[in-house]
Design an enzyme around this catalytic site. Sequence first.
Site, mmCIF file in Angstrom:
data_model
loop_
_atom_site.group_PDB
_atom_site.id
_atom_site.type_symbol
_atom_site.label_atom_id
_atom_site.label_comp_id
_atom_site.label_asym_id
_atom_site.label_seq_id
_atom_site.Cartn_x
_atom_site.Cartn_y
_atom_site.Cartn_z
ATOM 1 N N LYS A 196 -5.848 27.268 29.786
ATOM 2 C CA LYS A 196 -5.329 28.159 30.840
ATOM 3 C C LYS A 196 -5.762 29.603 30.605
ATOM 4 C CE LYS A 196 -0.686 29.109 32.765
ATOM 5 N NZ LYS A 196 0.652 28.454 32.879
ATOM 6 N N GLU A 199 0.893 20.175 35.477
ATOM 7 C CA GLU A 199 0.817 20.971 34.245
ATOM 8 C C GLU A 199 1.811 20.453 33.198
ATOM 9 O OE1 GLU A 199 2.196 24.980 34.657
ATOM 10 O OE2 GLU A 199 0.928 25.721 33.037
ATOM 11 N N CYS A 213 -2.152 26.463 36.778
ATOM 12 C CA CYS A 213 -0.913 27.126 37.208
ATOM 13 C C CYS A 213 -1.082 28.588 37.634
ATOM 14 C CB CYS A 213 0.147 26.991 36.122
ATOM 15 S SG CYS A 213 1.814 27.399 36.734
#
Lengths: 410, 410
Positions: free
Chosen positions: A194, A117, A231
């Site tokens: 994300k 990430e 994540c």
Amino acid sequence: MTSTDLSIEELVALLPPERQDNFRRLLFGAPVVPLPIPQAAAALAEAHHFDVKLYKTPCKPEELNPPRVIRYAVAQHSIVLPTTAPLNDQYTAIREKVERLIDAAAAMQVNILCLQEAWTAPFFFCTREKHPWLQFAESAETGRTTQFICQKARQHRMVIVSPILERDDRHAGTIWNTAVVVDHNGVFMGKHRKNHIPRVGDFNESSYYLAGNTGHPVFETVYGRIAVNLCYGRHHPQNWLLFGLNGAEIVFNPSATVGALSEPMWFIEARNASIANSYFVGACNRVGTEVFPNEFTSGDGRPAHKDFGHFYGSSYCANPDGSRLPGLSRDRDGVIVNEVDLNMVNQIRDHWMFQNTARYPLYARSLTQYCQPDFQPQRIRSQYVSSDVSRRDVKANSPANRSALDGEDC
Amino acid sequence: MTSTDLSIEELVALLPPERQDNFRRLLFGAPVVPLPIPQAAAALAEAHHFDVKLYKTPCKPEELNPPRVIRYAVAQHSIVLPTTAPLNDQYTAIREKVERLIDAAAAMQVNILCLQEAWTAPFFFCTREKHPWLQFAESAETGRTTQFICQKARQHRMVIVSPILERDDRHAGTIWNTAVVVDHNGVFMGKHRKNHIPRVGDFNESSYYLAGNTGHPVFETVYGRIAVNLCYGRHHPQNWLLFGLNGAEIVFNPSATVGALSEPMWFIEARNASIANSYFVGACNRVGTEVFPNEFTSGDGRPAHKDFGHFYGSSYCANPDGSRLPGLSRDRDGVIVNEVDLNMVNQIRDHWMFQNTARYPLYARSLTQYCQPDFQPQRIRSQYVSSDVSRRDVKANSPANRSALDGEDC
């Protein structure tokens, strides 16, 4: 302290040799096969102090479907220069390091590689400083990082997942946490933003960007169908689910996570996703401790400090049959490769039948109801419970009280 | 073979003592505190050859909310008599054994106890024989097993979850896999029917009963809000989710599972649920090998045989902070108790904010779309992919081919 702990793999190696297989079976499932490391990859790893691991996950051959054997990989690394160095020097040093990791992956004949990430920069969200860090943000489509990735992808005929910090100039320069996907000919395929933004510890990302607006795209590459769960999305089983429902065969989880609280969960969540959705997973986390110029507090009563704690690496790959590869280390850069036959996805779906037994319409209805402001949870209340009685009764029956009544010794 | 393997806990004990804490931190998370076993419980366990374990999970005290300290437990056991014995003798012997487990739990001041799936009978679904086994089915409300459980619950002021095989006489005698919940005064509170029915291995349960029609009820007892995710439902993250959305603070997973394929998943799935939903979990599995009178095949190419493999026990409790208790053994009966403060549920929800960041409306919409016959998965296709080109290209780039081109050594 915890940065000096051994990894699970190092600990297993301390067991009596005759018990190590027993342990691996319980912890890691069906055995995977270590493959020899190509000389070019080993030389790069030795010269630049990173680890390379290469395994094959066995799969039954089929008669009616040709094998779809590919190698996918994840990479982990630390930043290079101190966060006080000129930003462009920081960026360039990281990119040089990552280029070597990509080259090592290519030497191991990797078809699909995922980087960690926000790999181009220190993980500065702990600071809540917009300046100077947001200078690291760039266009997902045309920024210099995507240009670099396209060039490496074309060079190695490798699909590369490149998670960066995105500045969206088409929408007033807003910031996103974005994974760029480049195909094996070096062509930008698309991006994913994300979906779930943390509100925990020093992960002050909600100060920088909002929840993604790109849905759950699956990228159909020549090597197979892939998706990216960025994540904190790994804590959300529904996020994993939707990538599966859109047809992903491999889902990557590029991460940046630290500390004692998340580390025991690291071995559970991505692996549970590979089991529940019957697909392959590659999960990577950065390594090392990043120290920032200005002190900040963490909302946990500790004094102000300048470091974000230890990023514990431990990147790994997990298979749909519940098995997983041994992971990378807790403190060194590395690349871990999984050679798989993508036919395993349907083989395991046929075996366990999770998708056939999932009752999606029930959950579509239930979640829709839950989202209504007047949602009534399905509860069956004991006739002896009211909210006041409940507390009194728990008190009367708490272990401490019952212990006194019963004269027990604890 | 695998029935003689050591458990994870036994293996950790073989590590050098100075490394055991390192290992437990990575595998089991924040430490829990072993409590002394009350003498009455230890005496029962010793006399009847089962294990008792008792731990306290630490929790921060609060100023504005009183503590809600309770003890919950799960029990695991084998059957007693051979499956060829008269059915009533089999039933009575198991019930006598379970009574001692309940009494031991009471001696450890347990407030809520969950028994294993279909605990009154051998797990006969491998046979696909309706006769004689379905004689074990009985009324959830008024059957002799529920009468027994009500009496024990009243005796010990204990909430008991009792998973049985149900015959529903109000609906033409249909069969269900059902958990009965009895409150601390021995009153039948309600029941839950297994939501997800396996289609795997020898778990031929779909020959006996259908997916449950009781939704996702949460039972609001004087000790706290509990729910029951029966066995195969643990593979379905949405099933765990809905119990959480309905307010469960503890979710039990009474199971019956065997073999090498599911065992590495056992340590992952229930624990992932406790993390993702920020609630406590108690997961129990039966122990031992059950041999049936008539041979059966398993759909895996093996010759006909009479045993269902080894039920590996390993029952455990998991906490919302990602920690877990050491488990029970792989081969002995036992009871494991977790003393918790239910305030921890909201503390962890506040810390991680998974519920605030879950984007339920997005998933309600996406699942609703997925259930449409004309659903179009969200896919981004490489310009180089068509279904034929894809195969050719994978072949051209497979590790074997690239190896030949590159002259690599693997």
